[in-house]
Design a protein around this motif. Structure first.
Motif, PDB file in Angstrom:
ATOM      1  N   ALA A  90       0.839  -1.211   0.000  1.00 39.93           N
ATOM      2  CA  ALA A  90       0.000   0.000   0.000  1.00 39.93           C
ATOM      3  C   ALA A  90       0.868   1.253   0.000  1.00 39.93           C
ATOM      4  O   ALA A  90       0.591   2.225  -0.720  1.00 39.93           O
ATOM      5  N   ALA A  91       1.926   1.231   0.793  1.00 42.47           N
ATOM      6  CA  ALA A  91       2.827   2.386   0.844  1.00 42.47           C
ATOM      7  C   ALA A  91       3.487   2.611  -0.515  1.00 42.47           C
ATOM      8  O   ALA A  91       3.630   3.753  -0.974  1.00 42.47           O
ATOM      9  N   GLN A  92       3.893   1.513  -1.160  1.00 44.24           N
ATOM     10  CA  GLN A  92       4.533   1.641  -2.470  1.00 44.24           C
ATOM     11  C   GLN A  92       3.562   2.224  -3.499  1.00 44.24           C
ATOM     12  O   GLN A  92       3.934   3.073  -4.317  1.00 44.24           O
ATOM     13  N   ARG A  93       2.306   1.789  -3.452  1.00 42.10           N
ATOM     14  CA  ARG A  93       1.336   2.302  -4.420  1.00 42.10           C
ATOM     15  C   ARG A  93       1.026   3.772  -4.168  1.00 42.10           C
ATOM     16  O   ARG A  93       0.773   4.528  -5.100  1.00 42.10           O
ATOM     17  N   LEU A  94       1.009   4.141  -2.900  1.00 39.73           N
ATOM     18  CA  LEU A  94       0.783   5.547  -2.573  1.00 39.73           C
ATOM     19  C   LEU A  94       2.011   6.404  -2.859  1.00 39.73           C
ATOM     20  O   LEU A  94       1.902   7.617  -2.997  1.00 39.73           O
ATOM     21  N   GLY A  95       3.177   5.758  -2.918  1.00 37.45           N
ATOM     22  CA  GLY A  95       4.398   6.519  -3.143  1.00 37.45           C
ATOM     23  C   GLY A  95       4.961   7.130  -1.879  1.00 37.45           C
ATOM     24  O   GLY A  95       5.664   8.138  -1.925  1.00 37.45           O
ATOM     25  N   ILE A  96       4.627   6.523  -0.718  1.00 28.21           N
ATOM     26  CA  ILE A  96       5.177   6.999   0.549  1.00 28.21           C
ATOM     27  C   ILE A  96       6.014   5.890   1.165  1.00 28.21           C
ATOM     28  O   ILE A  96       5.957   4.738   0.743  1.00 28.21           O
ATOM     29  N   GLY A  97       6.780   6.240   2.182  1.00 29.79           N
ATOM     30  CA  GLY A  97       7.640   5.259   2.820  1.00 29.79           C
ATOM     31  C   GLY A  97       6.873   4.320   3.741  1.00 29.79           C
ATOM     32  O   GLY A  97       5.800   4.660   4.246  1.00 29.79           O
ATOM     33  N   ARG A  98       7.430   3.170   3.985  1.00 26.68           N
ATOM     34  CA  ARG A  98       6.744   2.203   4.853  1.00 26.68           C
ATOM     35  C   ARG A  98       6.662   2.715   6.282  1.00 26.68           C
ATOM     36  O   ARG A  98       5.696   2.457   6.999  1.00 26.68           O
ATOM     37  N   ASN A  99       7.698   3.449   6.710  1.00 34.33           N
ATOM     38  CA  ASN A  99       7.631   4.039   8.050  1.00 34.33           C
ATOM     39  C   ASN A  99       6.535   5.091   8.128  1.00 34.33           C
ATOM     40  O   ASN A  99       5.869   5.235   9.151  1.00 34.33           O
ATOM     41  N   THR A 100       6.335   5.793   7.033  1.00 35.51           N
ATOM     42  CA  THR A 100       5.308   6.834   7.010  1.00 35.51           C
ATOM     43  C   THR A 100       3.913   6.237   7.140  1.00 35.51           C
ATOM     44  O   THR A 100       3.095   6.714   7.931  1.00 35.51           O
ATOM     45  N   ILE A 101       3.642   5.168   6.398  1.00 40.14           N
ATOM     46  CA  ILE A 101       2.296   4.595   6.467  1.00 40.14           C
ATOM     47  C   ILE A 101       2.040   3.975   7.828  1.00 40.14           C
ATOM     48  O   ILE A 101       0.936   4.061   8.376  1.00 40.14           O
ATOM     49  N   THR A 102       3.076   3.381   8.432  1.00 37.42           N
ATOM     50  CA  THR A 102       2.913   2.821   9.773  1.00 37.42           C
ATOM     51  C   THR A 102       2.600   3.923  10.781  1.00 37.42           C
ATOM     52  O   THR A 102       1.703   3.794  11.622  1.00 37.42           O
ATOM     53  N   ARG A 103       3.354   5.028  10.676  1.00 36.16           N
ATOM     54  CA  ARG A 103       3.128   6.139  11.607  1.00 36.16           C
ATOM     55  C   ARG A 103       1.735   6.730  11.419  1.00 36.16           C
ATOM     56  O   ARG A 103       1.037   7.046  12.389  1.00 36.16           O
ATOM     57  N   LYS A 104       1.307   6.876  10.161  1.00 37.84           N
ATOM     58  CA  LYS A 104       0.001   7.449   9.889  1.00 37.84           C
ATOM     59  C   LYS A 104      -1.124   6.541  10.397  1.00 37.84           C
ATOM     60  O   LYS A 104      -2.130   7.024  10.933  1.00 37.84           O
ATOM     61  N   ILE A 105      -0.971   5.238  10.244  1.00 39.45           N
ATOM     62  CA  ILE A 105      -1.985   4.300  10.729  1.00 39.45           C
ATOM     63  C   ILE A 105      -2.137   4.430  12.238  1.00 39.45           C
ATOM     64  O   ILE A 105      -3.248   4.415  12.778  1.00 39.45           O
ATOM     65  N   GLN A 106      -1.013   4.601  12.929  1.00 44.73           N
ATOM     66  CA  GLN A 106      -1.061   4.769  14.383  1.00 44.73           C
ATOM     67  C   GLN A 106      -1.654   6.119  14.770  1.00 44.73           C
ATOM     68  O   GLN A 106      -2.510   6.213  15.648  1.00 44.73           O
ATOM     69  N   GLU A 107      -1.202   7.186  14.093  1.00 49.60           N
ATOM     70  CA  GLU A 107      -1.698   8.523  14.426  1.00 49.60           C
ATOM     71  C   GLU A 107      -3.184   8.664  14.167  1.00 49.60           C
ATOM     72  O   GLU A 107      -3.896   9.354  14.911  1.00 49.60           O
ATOM     73  N   LEU A 108      -3.674   8.042  13.089  1.00 49.91           N
ATOM     74  CA  LEU A 108      -5.082   8.166  12.706  1.00 49.91           C
ATOM     75  C   LEU A 108      -5.945   7.068  13.316  1.00 49.91           C
ATOM     76  O   LEU A 108      -7.127   6.954  12.978  1.00 49.91           O
ATOM     77  N   HIS A 109      -5.351   6.238  14.175  1.00 48.26           N
ATOM     78  CA  HIS A 109      -6.074   5.174  14.875  1.00 48.26           C
ATOM     79  C   HIS A 109      -6.755   4.223  13.894  1.00 48.26           C
ATOM     80  O   HIS A 109      -7.920   3.863  14.051  1.00 48.26           O
ATOM     81  N   LEU A 110      -6.019   3.852  12.863  1.00 48.00           N
ATOM     82  CA  LEU A 110      -6.547   2.920  11.872  1.00 48.00           C
ATOM     83  C   LEU A 110      -6.172   1.471  12.193  1.00 48.00           C
ATOM     84  O   LEU A 110      -6.517   0.569  11.429  1.00 48.00           O
ATOM     85  N   ASP A 111      -5.458   1.255  13.308  1.00 50.10           N
ATOM     86  CA  ASP A 111      -4.946  -0.088  13.612  1.00 50.10           C
ATOM     87  C   ASP A 111      -6.056  -1.119  13.711  1.00 50.10           C
ATOM     88  O   ASP A 111      -5.931  -2.244  13.247  1.00 50.10           O
TER      89      ASP A 111
END
Length: 547
Positions: free
Chosen positions: A514-535
């Motif tokens: 998903a991160a690759q398709r969005l063009g963002i880093g894997r650390n970024t998507i993990t951080r965003k999932i945590q920040e946005l409470h998507l876990d």
């Protein structure tokens, strides 16, 4: 020749950049130490091959530091844009990198999307237009710049007054250039050969202003060791410019009125009158009629000064002049700093033209100074503009243009800095948002996410045939009326939340993909999932996917 070279002893960094650049159809060549790079460049030169356009280099490597490599290559290949990256970012290394000619400084860990965007900008810069030779294309340096109708009226007024020494009152907001008009009036007058003396009456303490204007005799007060000529005497035969006249103390207004009426005055402590022939130009940002009505300004002095009034328009009233002013100020800033003048993109100029500039021309000039120092490339893009300008323009567009357009370009640029997604990924995300983006407008952005939607079954038709960006702007309007001060964060969180949900649904919950398709880093998507409470919504599909 491969346009991008990467030098880093860390194979994982090389791998990530190589793959990300390959998705952008950019060829790369990688090295593990500085010596390999210098040798490869020397071979390319001897073989007559094209040189790379961008070099991305680590600082700490075996066989020589990246800063040493930067200094050497910048001297030998000044056209090569060099991006320095390091996991040991500190002030000294950052300053040293820029002093040695780095295009940009990239601390690790970095977001891959931002790194690729930076490399693309470096590539654009390397093939940008060259500065015209022999002075061709250089901007002229007129006294006052402006093509707007309001400025043409000012120019005509100066022209009509060119054969007269009549008193002039220049009005306009702070920063509009009132002193420039006063100097132009002096230069194009019969008194042009005489001196031009300027004084800001608001910047001098009241107890000193009288002496500044009229001078003093020796011994007239403590500290008066010698006789001193005041500004009126200094301007004899020329022009005296009284800036911020509206702030002049009331008792001094009486003395000024007498000088204007009689053409003579007494120095402080003096007994002999001094005669002068001075043309007075006054200026103020205040409404003198209101100050007269309040008893703060003498009415007879107002009428004495207000013989001819020249009103300077605010910069927001002459936005068509922003482009030429910006280019002129960028050129001046470069000359003052001893650097190459920077160019500005049409997108950036369009955003500047929509900013109200409460500080007027002075604020625009300061912005150009800031861009000359802070913009990383020679071509200034919309991303380089100060955040307060981008935010103000974006906020101004949201309510005013919702019925006609989607997201303002300023918002798109700001969002792109965080989510520079590939077209296919963005398209999927937009489809996944549909009408659902607005369905929970009153829900807390921190609320746990629901299960991911089936993107394949969600279509733009669900949004009532509306373009999703129009829906986003409508949501912004609603929030601007109810949640002042939090709109940016709320919408950003919603946008990122829906975009990540759509990408995860598209990849069956696999975060790395998903991160690759969005063009963002894997650390970024993990951080965003945590920040946005998507876990909670992501856990079932991503337990096997370690990031």
């Amino acid at each position: 020749m491969d346009p991008v070279w990467i030098v880093d002893d860390d194979p994982s960094i090389r791998f990530v950049l190589e793959k990300a650049l390959a998705r952008e159809n950019l060829a790369t060549r990688s090295f593990t130490q500085a010596a390999e790079v210098t040798e490869a460049l020397a071979e390319a030169v001897s073989d007559g091959q094209a040189l790379p356009r961008v070099l991305v280099s680590d600082i700490r490597m075996p066989g020589g530091s990246g800063l040493q490599l930067l200094e050497k290559l910048h001297a030998e290949y000044p056209q090569l844009a060099i991006i320095i990256m390091t996991a040991y970012s500190d002030l000294d290394s950052a300053v040293s990198a820029f002093q040695r000619g780095a295009f940009e400084y990239l601390p690790k860990p970095f977001d891959v999307t931002k790194a690729i965007e930076l490399i693309r900008r470096a590539l654009q810069e390397s093939e940008g237009e060259k500065t015209p030779a022999n002075g061709e294309g250089e901007l002229a340096a007129p006294e006052i710049l402006g093509q707007a109708p309001a400025m043409q009226d000012v120019f005509r007024m100066i022209g009509r007054l060119s054969q007269s020494l009549v008193t002039v009152l220049v009005t306009g907001e702070s920063g509009t250039g009132k002193e420039l008009v006063a100097r132009a009036l002096h230069k194009h007058s019969p008194a042009a050969q005489g001196p031009f003396v300027a004084i800001n009456t608001a910047a001098i303490p009241q107890e000193l202003l009288e002496s500044e204007l009229f001078g003093h005799e020796r011994g007239s007060f403590t500290g008066a060791q010698t006789q001193r000529r005041g500004r009126f005497e200094q301007a004899d035969g020329g022009t005296l410019f009284l800036d911020e006249i509206g702030d002049m103390p009331f008792d001094l207004q009486t003395r000024l009125l007498r000088v204007l009426s009689e053409g003579q005055f007494y120095r402080v402590g003096g007994h002999s009158s001094v005669k002068v022939k001075v043309r007075v130009i006054a200026a103020t940002h205040q409404n003198l009629e209101e100050r007269v009505a309040k008893g703060l300004f003498r009415e007879d002095l107002f009428h004495r000064l207000n013989v001819i009034r020249v009103r300077l328009p605010a910069l927001r009233e002459r936005s068509e002049d922003i482009a030429v002013l910006t280019k002129y100020f960028l050129k001046n800033s470069a000359q003052q700093l001893g650097v190459e003048p920077k160019r500005i993109s049409n997108d950036a100029l369009a955003i500047l033209s929509q900013f109200p500039f409460p500080g007027n021309v002075r604020q625009l000039e300061n912005t150009c100074h800031w861009l000359t120092v802070m913009a990383p490339s020679q071509l200034i893009s919309s991303h380089d503009l100060p955040p307060e300008i981008l935010e103000k323009v974006a906020a101004a567009h949201a309510p005013g243009h919702a019925a006609h357009v989607g997201l303002p370009h300023a918002i798109q640029d700001t969002a792109a800095a965080q989510l520079d997604a590939e077209p296919s990924a963005l398209s999927s995300a937009a489809s996944g948002m549909g009408g659902g983006f607005l369905s929970n407008s009153h829900a807390s952005p921190a609320a746990p996410a629901m299960a991911f939607p089936d993107v394949a079954r969600v279509h733009m038709a669900d949004a009532g045939q509306e373009d999703w960006t129009v829906g986003l702007v409508k949501e912004a309007q609603k929030l601007l009326e109810t949640q002042s001060g939090a709109v940016w964060d709320v919408l950003s969180q919603k946008f990122e939340s829906h975009l990540i949900r759509a990408a995860l649904a598209n990849t069956a919950g696999r975060r790395i993909e998903a991160a690759q398709r969005l063009g963002i880093g894997r650390n970024t998507i993990t951080r965003k999932i945590q920040e946005l409470h998507l876990d909670d919504g992501a856990r079932s599909g991503s337990e096997h996917d370690t990031v």
